[in-house]
Enzyme design. Sequence first.
Site, short mmCIF file in Angstrom:
data_model
loop_
_atom_site.label_atom_id
_atom_site.label_comp_id
_atom_site.label_asym_id
_atom_site.label_seq_id
_atom_site.Cartn_x
_atom_site.Cartn_y
_atom_site.Cartn_z
N HIS A 57 37.72 54.07 3.21
CA HIS A 57 39.17 54.24 3.46
C HIS A 57 39.47 55.72 3.66
O HIS A 57 38.66 56.58 3.30
CB HIS A 57 39.97 53.75 2.24
CG HIS A 57 39.71 54.62 1.06
ND1 HIS A 57 38.63 54.44 0.23
CD2 HIS A 57 40.35 55.73 0.60
CE1 HIS A 57 38.61 55.39 -0.69
NE2 HIS A 57 39.65 56.20 -0.49
N HIS A 109 40.19 62.34 5.66
CA HIS A 109 38.73 62.11 5.68
C HIS A 109 38.40 60.77 5.03
O HIS A 109 39.18 60.26 4.23
CB HIS A 109 37.99 63.23 4.96
CG HIS A 109 38.23 63.25 3.48
ND1 HIS A 109 39.37 63.79 2.91
CD2 HIS A 109 37.51 62.77 2.44
CE1 HIS A 109 39.33 63.66 1.60
NE2 HIS A 109 38.21 63.03 1.29
P1 2AM Z 1 37.65 61.58 -2.18
O1 2AM Z 1 37.14 60.42 -1.42
O2 2AM Z 1 37.75 62.82 -1.36
O3 2AM Z 1 36.94 61.79 -3.49
C1 2AM Z 1 40.22 57.07 -4.59
O4 2AM Z 1 39.70 57.75 -5.68
C2 2AM Z 1 40.52 58.01 -3.47
O5 2AM Z 1 41.46 58.99 -3.91
C3 2AM Z 1 39.32 58.76 -2.95
O6 2AM Z 1 39.34 58.71 -1.53
C4 2AM Z 1 39.49 60.17 -3.44
O7 2AM Z 1 39.16 61.18 -2.55
C5 2AM Z 1 40.96 60.27 -3.67
N1 2AM Z 1 41.21 61.10 -4.84
C6 2AM Z 1 40.66 60.97 -6.05
N2 2AM Z 1 41.14 61.90 -6.89
C7 2AM Z 1 42.03 62.62 -6.19
C8 2AM Z 1 42.88 63.72 -6.48
N3 2AM Z 1 42.94 64.25 -7.70
N4 2AM Z 1 43.64 64.22 -5.49
C9 2AM Z 1 43.60 63.69 -4.25
N5 2AM Z 1 42.83 62.64 -3.91
C10 2AM Z 1 42.06 62.11 -4.86
#
Ligand code: 2AM
Length: 173
Positions: A39, A120
């Site tokens: 996603h 991304h």
């Molecule tokens: P990431 O893929 O770049 O790790 C579920 O956890 C989604 O939320 C993931 O796509 C993750 O990004 C994102 N995510 C998790 N922690 C986050 C944070 N503190 N701030 C922004 N996005 C976050």
Amino acid sequence: MGLRLFFGIPLPHRQAEIIAAWRDSLTLRGRPVAASNLHLTLAFLGDQPADRLAELSEIASRIEASQFSLTLDRLTISHHGLLALGPASPPSALLDLESQLREGLLACGYPLDTREFWPHVTLARRCLIRPGLSAPSYACQIERFALYQSINDGRGMAYIPLLHWLLGRREED
Ligand code: 2AM
């Protein structure tokens, strides 16, 4: 106990399978994200009480944004080994969707990440860092976004879409 929530765009099933197969062919080890979990995060909400779901649904249903074509053609490996694929040129409809959502959430007091939006799709974490990987180019048509719950099912994280909303068709379609 709260629910760990975020808004995101699910990759269409077929493209998710193709992208995951390409990712697996790189043999970068690490912790791959399952094809069904791929996603693009629009807004990360963290832990929220379940009784805010109705308000989140209301915020999302007020959004007026169009469907768009998303080309994933920029590959990033961070120094932590996070492998991500995103659009080199994010479509304006994607930026519009994210900013409407952000405004709606901020107006209701949700504390959002203040960093600039980085669209991304995370493909794997803690990968071997191998410089010089060439980026593929995968195009998909984005027709919906969703509110997800993130849960640890014992084998790793699983992202469960709780609610979804269809984006509007463009006039020329
Ligand atoms: P990431 O893929 O770049 O790790 C579920 O956890 C989604 O939320 C993931 O796509 C993750 O990004 C994102 N995510 C998790 N922690 C986050 C944070 N503190 N701030 C922004 N996005 C976050």
